[in-house]
Design a protein around this motif. Structure first.
Motif, short mmCIF file in Angstrom:
data_model
loop_
_atom_site.label_atom_id
_atom_site.label_comp_id
_atom_site.label_asym_id
_atom_site.label_seq_id
_atom_site.Cartn_x
_atom_site.Cartn_y
_atom_site.Cartn_z
N PRO A 110 0.82 -1.22 0.00
CA PRO A 110 0.00 0.00 0.00
C PRO A 110 0.85 1.26 0.00
CG PRO A 110 -0.75 -1.57 1.67
CD PRO A 110 0.57 -2.05 1.18
N GLY A 111 0.28 2.29 -0.61
CA GLY A 111 0.96 3.58 -0.66
C GLY A 111 -0.04 4.71 -0.79
N PRO A 112 0.43 5.92 -0.97
CA PRO A 112 -0.46 7.08 -1.07
C PRO A 112 -1.43 6.96 -2.24
CG PRO A 112 1.83 7.77 -0.82
CD PRO A 112 1.84 6.30 -1.10
N THR A 113 -2.62 7.51 -2.05
CA THR A 113 -3.60 7.58 -3.12
C THR A 113 -4.29 8.93 -3.06
OG1 THR A 113 -5.68 6.68 -3.96
CG2 THR A 113 -5.21 6.30 -1.65
N ALA A 114 -4.36 9.62 -4.17
CA ALA A 114 -4.91 10.97 -4.19
C ALA A 114 -6.38 10.99 -3.79
CB ALA A 114 -4.73 11.58 -5.58
N ALA A 115 -7.14 9.97 -4.23
CA ALA A 115 -8.58 9.96 -3.98
C ALA A 115 -8.90 9.94 -2.48
CB ALA A 115 -9.22 8.76 -4.67
N LEU A 116 -8.32 8.99 -1.75
CA LEU A 116 -8.63 8.88 -0.33
C LEU A 116 -7.97 9.98 0.50
CD1 LEU A 116 -8.62 5.03 0.30
CD2 LEU A 116 -10.53 6.55 -0.18
N SER A 117 -6.81 10.44 0.08
CA SER A 117 -6.17 11.54 0.78
C SER A 117 -7.03 12.80 0.68
CB SER A 117 -4.78 11.82 0.19
OG SER A 117 -3.94 10.69 0.32
N ALA A 118 -7.57 13.06 -0.51
CA ALA A 118 -8.43 14.22 -0.71
C ALA A 118 -9.73 14.07 0.07
CB ALA A 118 -8.72 14.40 -2.20
N LEU A 119 -10.31 12.88 0.05
CA LEU A 119 -11.55 12.64 0.78
C LEU A 119 -11.36 12.91 2.27
CD1 LEU A 119 -14.49 11.51 0.78
CD2 LEU A 119 -13.48 9.26 1.18
N ALA A 120 -10.27 12.40 2.83
CA ALA A 120 -10.01 12.57 4.26
C ALA A 120 -9.87 14.03 4.64
CB ALA A 120 -8.74 11.80 4.64
N ALA A 121 -9.33 14.85 3.75
CA ALA A 121 -9.08 16.27 4.05
C ALA A 121 -10.19 17.19 3.57
CB ALA A 121 -7.75 16.69 3.41
N SER A 122 -11.24 16.63 2.98
CA SER A 122 -12.26 17.47 2.32
C SER A 122 -13.23 18.16 3.26
CB SER A 122 -13.06 16.61 1.35
OG SER A 122 -13.88 15.68 2.05
N GLY A 123 -13.45 17.59 4.43
CA GLY A 123 -14.45 18.16 5.33
C GLY A 123 -15.87 17.77 4.95
N LEU A 124 -16.02 16.89 3.97
CA LEU A 124 -17.33 16.39 3.56
C LEU A 124 -17.52 14.97 4.10
CD1 LEU A 124 -17.47 17.76 -0.10
CD2 LEU A 124 -18.79 18.55 1.87
N PRO A 125 -18.75 14.44 4.12
CA PRO A 125 -18.99 13.11 4.68
C PRO A 125 -18.12 12.03 4.03
CG PRO A 125 -21.06 14.24 4.36
CD PRO A 125 -20.01 15.11 3.73
N THR A 126 -17.54 11.18 4.86
CA THR A 126 -16.62 10.15 4.37
C THR A 126 -17.12 8.72 4.59
OG1 THR A 126 -15.41 10.10 6.47
CG2 THR A 126 -14.64 11.66 4.80
N GLY A 127 -18.29 8.59 5.24
CA GLY A 127 -18.78 7.25 5.57
C GLY A 127 -19.10 6.40 4.35
N ARG A 128 -19.68 7.00 3.32
CA ARG A 128 -20.00 6.29 2.09
C ARG A 128 -19.60 7.19 0.92
NH1 ARG A 128 -25.45 5.29 1.06
NH2 ARG A 128 -24.89 3.46 -0.15
N PHE A 129 -18.86 6.63 -0.02
CA PHE A 129 -18.39 7.44 -1.14
C PHE A 129 -18.26 6.58 -2.39
CE2 PHE A 129 -14.76 5.85 1.23
CZ PHE A 129 -13.95 5.31 0.24
N ALA A 130 -18.18 7.25 -3.54
CA ALA A 130 -18.01 6.56 -4.82
C ALA A 130 -16.90 7.25 -5.60
CB ALA A 130 -19.30 6.58 -5.63
N PHE A 131 -15.98 6.45 -6.13
CA PHE A 131 -14.86 6.99 -6.91
C PHE A 131 -15.25 6.98 -8.38
CE2 PHE A 131 -10.88 6.01 -9.30
CZ PHE A 131 -10.29 7.25 -9.13
N GLU A 132 -15.28 8.15 -9.00
CA GLU A 132 -15.64 8.28 -10.41
C GLU A 132 -14.43 8.48 -11.32
OE1 GLU A 132 -18.60 8.09 -12.10
OE2 GLU A 132 -19.50 7.34 -10.25
N GLY A 133 -13.28 8.84 -10.74
CA GLY A 133 -12.08 9.04 -11.56
C GLY A 133 -12.22 10.20 -12.52
#
Length: 276
Positions: A110-133
């Motif tokens: 495992p290593g860094p991933t932009a999607a989850l790093s951004a989600l964690a720092a977004s201040g928006l709900p993180t419990g359920r999410f969808a990655f659209e790329g």
């Protein structure tokens, strides 16, 4: 026969390279890279000398078979992308499927991933999410996809290049409404790292004159939940009976339905008991 290693690499800050990732890159026989010109800079920084083969969208079928044969012949391979976790919204997924199909062990580092790093720092709900790329570069296809997900209540994650940002924000506002909240995550882990928590309408206004710079991850608020029709008391009682028929105690079924419907547990239990 050896192993295919999926190795995550930094998305900007080289200090995020893990000791295990370095160990695996040093031990494998060769490395499959999205762009060898990019990956060789990373390897040189850490003093790693390994043979590399290019593996990207336009050669994945032919090169994938070649890589497979080498692994079957006893060599071990690490697959890396230009930045972040390979095989996610990335041609590497084809190689992973190929190896699984051939019975070759696949291991992940495992290593860094932009999607989850951004989600964690977004201040928006993180419990359920969808990655659209990345959305399509074709306007019609992009708008069609946005229409398909506009009622999704989950937080949505999109990647976007700076030169397409304005058009994408405009299409999002048209599909979701200008008041939908969004966090624009820019240059994650790099010198000019920035998180802008705003609305789609305000983001459009912000970048009307300001030139977008850097790679973006857009974290978009999900659609508000739809209020379904309230259950009548008789429907709630029927649901208690139905739930208890699945092996749940009548008391627990009444408690669960009461929590969702607003009716009193005791009244539901008594009515269900009489009905059953």
């Amino acid at each position: 026969m050896s192993v295919l290693y999926i190795v995550g690499t930094p998305i900007g800050n080289l200090g995020d390279m893990s000791p295990r990732a370095l160990e695996v890159l040093e031990q494998v026989d060769f490395i499959a890279a999205e762009d060898t010109r990019v990956s060789v800079k990373l390897l040189n920084h850490f003093g790693i000398k390994k043979p590399m083969v290019s593996y990207y969208q336009h050669n994945l079928r032919e090169r994938g078979e070649q890589i497979l044969r080498r692994i079957q012949g006893g060599e071990s391979c690490a697959i890396v992308t230009d930045a972040g976790m390979p095989c996610v919204s990335d041609p590497g997924e084809e190689l992973v499927a190929l190896c699984h199909g051939a019975g070759i062990p696949v291991r992940v580092v495992p290593g860094p991933t932009a999607a989850l790093s951004a989600l964690a720092a977004s201040g928006l709900p993180t419990g359920r999410f969808a990655f659209e790329g990345f959305l399509s570069v074709k306007p019609a296809s992009r708008r069609e996809r946005l229409e398909e997900v506009k009622e999704d209540p989950r937080t949505l994650i999109f990647y976007e290049a700076p030169h397409k940002l304005r058009a994408t924000l405009a299409d999002m506002a048209a599909a979701f409404g200008g008041e939908r909240r969004v966090t624009l995550c820019r240059e994650i882990t790099k010198i000019y790292e920035e998180y802008i928590r705003t609305t789609l309408a305000q983001a459009i206004e912000m970048y009307r004159e300001k030139e977008p710079k850097g790679e973006f991850v857009l974290i978009l608020e999900g659609a508000p939940p739809k209020e379904g029709p309230a259950l009548s008391f008789q429907e709630a009682v029927a649901l208690v009976v139905q739930t208890s028929a699945c092996g749940v105690s009548l008391s627990d079924a009444a408690k669960s339905v009461a929590a969702d419907s607003g009716y009193k547990k005791g009244e539901l239990y008594k009515a269900a008991l009489e009905k059953r």
